[in-house]
Design a protein around this motif. Structure first.
Motif, PDB file in Angstrom:
ATOM      1  N   CYS A  76       1.076  -0.733   0.275  1.00 19.01           N
ATOM      2  CA  CYS A  76      -0.191   0.272   0.275  1.00 19.01           C
ATOM      3  C   CYS A  76       1.103   1.773   0.332  1.00 19.01           C
ATOM      4  N   ALA A  77       2.157   1.430   0.853  1.00 23.43           N
ATOM      5  CA  ALA A  77       2.856   2.307   0.669  1.00 23.43           C
ATOM      6  C   ALA A  77       3.521   2.802  -0.586  1.00 23.43           C
ATOM      7  N   ASP A  78       3.551   1.112  -1.262  1.00 27.82           N
ATOM      8  CA  ASP A  78       4.358   1.460  -2.632  1.00 27.82           C
ATOM      9  C   ASP A  78       3.391   2.619  -3.559  1.00 27.82           C
ATOM     10  N   GLN A  79       1.980   2.452  -3.580  1.00 30.72           N
ATOM     11  CA  GLN A  79       1.380   3.033  -4.194  1.00 30.72           C
ATOM     12  C   GLN A  79       1.441   4.370  -4.369  1.00 30.72           C
ATOM     13  N   PHE A  80       1.463   4.949  -2.916  1.00 31.26           N
ATOM     14  CA  PHE A  80       1.728   6.265  -2.602  1.00 31.26           C
ATOM     15  C   PHE A  80       2.885   6.808  -2.528  1.00 31.26           C
ATOM     16  N   VAL A  81       4.288   6.062  -2.238  1.00 29.73           N
ATOM     17  CA  VAL A  81       5.273   6.461  -3.241  1.00 29.73           C
ATOM     18  C   VAL A  81       4.990   6.847  -4.712  1.00 29.73           C
ATOM     19  N   GLN A  82       5.521   5.635  -5.386  1.00 34.72           N
ATOM     20  CA  GLN A  82       5.270   5.512  -6.979  1.00 34.72           C
ATOM     21  C   GLN A  82       4.180   7.266  -6.968  1.00 34.72           C
ATOM     22  N   ALA A  83       3.275   7.009  -6.621  1.00 36.67           N
ATOM     23  CA  ALA A  83       2.078   7.784  -7.474  1.00 36.67           C
ATOM     24  C   ALA A  83       3.043   9.608  -7.002  1.00 36.67           C
ATOM     25  N   LEU A  84       4.110   9.917  -5.989  1.00 37.31           N
ATOM     26  CA  LEU A  84       4.136  11.164  -5.340  1.00 37.31           C
ATOM     27  C   LEU A  84       5.810  11.432  -5.569  1.00 37.31           C
ATOM     28  N   SER A  85       6.424  10.522  -5.392  1.00 41.04           N
ATOM     29  CA  SER A  85       7.675  10.249  -5.647  1.00 41.04           C
ATOM     30  C   SER A  85       8.551  10.763  -7.202  1.00 41.04           C
ATOM     31  N   PRO A  86       8.731  11.656  -7.669  1.00 38.12           N
ATOM     32  CA  PRO A  86       9.992  11.322  -8.338  1.00 38.12           C
ATOM     33  C   PRO A  86      10.788  10.207  -8.792  1.00 38.12           C
ATOM     34  N   ARG A  87      10.945   9.586  -9.132  1.00 41.21           N
ATOM     35  CA  ARG A  87      11.723   8.003  -9.442  1.00 41.21           C
ATOM     36  C   ARG A  87      12.578   7.651  -9.229  1.00 41.21           C
ATOM     37  N   GLU A  88      13.897   9.062  -9.381  1.00 36.33           N
ATOM     38  CA  GLU A  88      15.343   9.267  -9.136  1.00 36.33           C
ATOM     39  C   GLU A  88      15.387   9.136  -6.910  1.00 36.33           C
ATOM     40  N   ALA A  89      14.135   9.624  -7.040  1.00 34.34           N
ATOM     41  CA  ALA A  89      14.131   9.676  -4.824  1.00 34.34           C
ATOM     42  C   ALA A  89      13.934   8.634  -4.740  1.00 34.34           C
ATOM     43  N   ILE A  90      13.313   7.771  -5.213  1.00 30.13           N
ATOM     44  CA  ILE A  90      12.796   6.196  -4.351  1.00 30.13           C
ATOM     45  C   ILE A  90      13.819   5.839  -4.215  1.00 30.13           C
ATOM     46  N   VAL A  91      13.939   5.043  -2.640  1.00 25.41           N
ATOM     47  CA  VAL A  91      15.435   4.323  -2.833  1.00 25.41           C
ATOM     48  C   VAL A  91      14.640   2.504  -2.130  1.00 25.41           C
ATOM     49  N   GLY A  92      13.585   2.573  -2.820  1.00 25.36           N
ATOM     50  CA  GLY A  92      13.450   1.635  -1.934  1.00 25.36           C
ATOM     51  C   GLY A  92      11.610   1.315  -2.547  1.00 25.36           C
ATOM     52  N   LEU A  93      11.575  -0.297  -2.964  1.00 25.98           N
ATOM     53  CA  LEU A  93       9.644  -0.088  -2.492  1.00 25.98           C
ATOM     54  C   LEU A  93       9.929  -1.900  -2.039  1.00 25.98           C
ATOM     55  N   SER A  94       8.660  -2.386  -1.434  1.00 23.04           N
ATOM     56  CA  SER A  94       8.447  -3.572  -1.012  1.00 23.04           C
ATOM     57  C   SER A  94       8.655  -4.222  -1.780  1.00 23.04           C
ATOM     58  N   THR A  95       9.094  -5.347  -1.827  1.00 21.70           N
ATOM     59  CA  THR A  95       9.079  -7.058  -2.269  1.00 21.70           C
ATOM     60  C   THR A  95       7.393  -7.350  -3.120  1.00 21.70           C
ATOM     61  N   ARG A  96       6.496  -6.810  -2.907  1.00 28.06           N
ATOM     62  CA  ARG A  96       5.164  -6.585  -3.647  1.00 28.06           C
ATOM     63  C   ARG A  96       4.900  -6.079  -4.535  1.00 28.06           C
ATOM     64  N   ALA A  97       5.827  -4.460  -4.347  1.00 29.84           N
ATOM     65  CA  ALA A  97       5.527  -3.748  -5.694  1.00 29.84           C
ATOM     66  C   ALA A  97       4.964  -3.754  -7.067  1.00 29.84           C
ATOM     67  N   ASP A  98       5.180  -5.213  -7.580  1.00 30.50           N
ATOM     68  CA  ASP A  98       5.250  -5.496  -8.243  1.00 30.50           C
ATOM     69  C   ASP A  98       4.604  -6.632  -8.741  1.00 30.50           C
ATOM     70  N   ASP A  99       3.490  -7.218  -7.533  1.00 32.15           N
ATOM     71  CA  ASP A  99       2.528  -8.137  -7.802  1.00 32.15           C
ATOM     72  C   ASP A  99       1.211  -7.879  -8.993  1.00 32.15           C
ATOM     73  N   PRO A 100       1.090  -8.700  -9.389  1.00 32.98           N
ATOM     74  CA  PRO A 100      -0.741  -9.008  -9.905  1.00 32.98           C
ATOM     75  C   PRO A 100      -1.373  -7.868  -9.131  1.00 32.98           C
ATOM     76  N   ASP A 101      -1.436  -7.989  -7.894  1.00 31.24           N
ATOM     77  CA  ASP A 101      -2.206  -7.331  -7.566  1.00 31.24           C
ATOM     78  C   ASP A 101      -2.119  -5.655  -7.168  1.00 31.24           C
ATOM     79  N   SER A 102      -1.174  -4.988  -7.467  1.00 28.35           N
ATOM     80  CA  SER A 102      -0.328  -3.706  -6.909  1.00 28.35           C
ATOM     81  C   SER A 102      -0.635  -2.747  -8.049  1.00 28.35           C
ATOM     82  N   ARG A 103      -1.470  -2.026  -8.230  1.00 26.70           N
ATOM     83  CA  ARG A 103      -2.159  -1.045  -8.787  1.00 26.70           C
ATOM     84  C   ARG A 103      -1.661  -0.702  -9.682  1.00 26.70           C
ATOM     85  N   LEU A 104      -0.387  -0.271  -9.245  1.00 26.57           N
ATOM     86  CA  LEU A 104       0.921   0.531 -10.231  1.00 26.57           C
ATOM     87  C   LEU A 104       2.271   0.005 -10.428  1.00 26.57           C
TER      88      LEU A 104
END
Length: 243
Positions: A6-34
């Protein structure tokens, strides 16, 4: 950095990609919206060593990370933002603004809220008060005081479940008194899992779904207190008036 899906969705929606130092291991799961935005971004385990190695200034979480990890991060000067449980769209707006402020991107937060509100306005009233029951494969439903209830109402539906919070549907009542319409939730993950032994595989429920389902909302729109709830409202509105 984000500590759960869930936190992944907010970070990806609101943060520039170059500022993201890590997402959860479920960030690219089929049920991850972004999940389409997660490609190329680092996925991190949820532990102190992995988190500190990335040297984050801000960590966003919903259910990820235990209290000891949160305290350890805060003691080292990391700002930790925990998403709130949202029972309506005001709660979603609060979460967006909280994360946007922590990321020093308040304008991005307001842009996301404005887009969400415009979509909600277009969908408002489309079902003209039709009574509908929300149903998951496990036989759960949602009454007043839940984000699902807010989704139904935002699309112009009347929630057939009057008991507050999350409840269990009675198969006996389903057989005797089927609701005018069913809105399905998480049936996409149920179908992928191949689990036909739970309540979702019961003949009574399968028959009701076949006869009364007017929409099926994927888990990626329902699992987090974020703007995905507006996606669910749009999906519902798009089904209004269809046979």
């Amino acid at each position: 950095m984000s500590l759960d899906q869930c936190a992944d969705q907010f970070v990806q929606a609101l943060s520039p990609r170059e500022a993201i130092v890590g997402l959860s291991t479920r960030a690219d799961d089929p049920d991850s919206r972004l999940r389409h935005l997660a490609s190329g971004l680092p996925k991190r385990r949820v532990d102190l060593e992995s988190t500190l190695t990335t040297r984050p200034q801000v960590v966003i979480r919903y259910w990820g990370g235990d209290p000891r990890l949160v305290r350890a991060l805060e003691m080292r000067g990391v700002r930790v933002v925990t998403l709130s449980e949202a029972s309506d769209f005001d709660g979603v707006r609060f979460n967006i603004r909280s994360v946007a402020l922590a990321l020093e991107k308040p304008s991005a937060g307001e842009t996301l809220i404005r887009d969400m509100d415009q979509r909600l306005a277009r969908a408002a009233g489309t079902w003209k008060g039709m009574s509908a029951l929300y149903l998951t494969p496990g036989g759960a439903t949602s009454g007043p005081g839940t984000l699902v209830d807010a989704i139904l109402r935002a699309a112009g539906m009347t929630n057939a479940e009057v008991r507050p919070g999350f409840q269990t549907v009675s198969l006996e009542q389903m057989a005797l008194n089927r609701p005018p319409a069913l809105v399905l939730g998480f049936f996409d993950t149920f179908q992928r899992s191949g689990d036909h032994w739970g309540v979702g595989g019961h003949r009574i429920l399968r028959t009701a779904v076949k006869d009364r389902a007017v929409a099926s909302l994927p888990g990626s729109m329902l699992g987090c207190p974020d703007a995905g709830a507006a996606d669910a409202v749009e999906r519902l509105a798009a089904q209004a008036g269809r046979p």
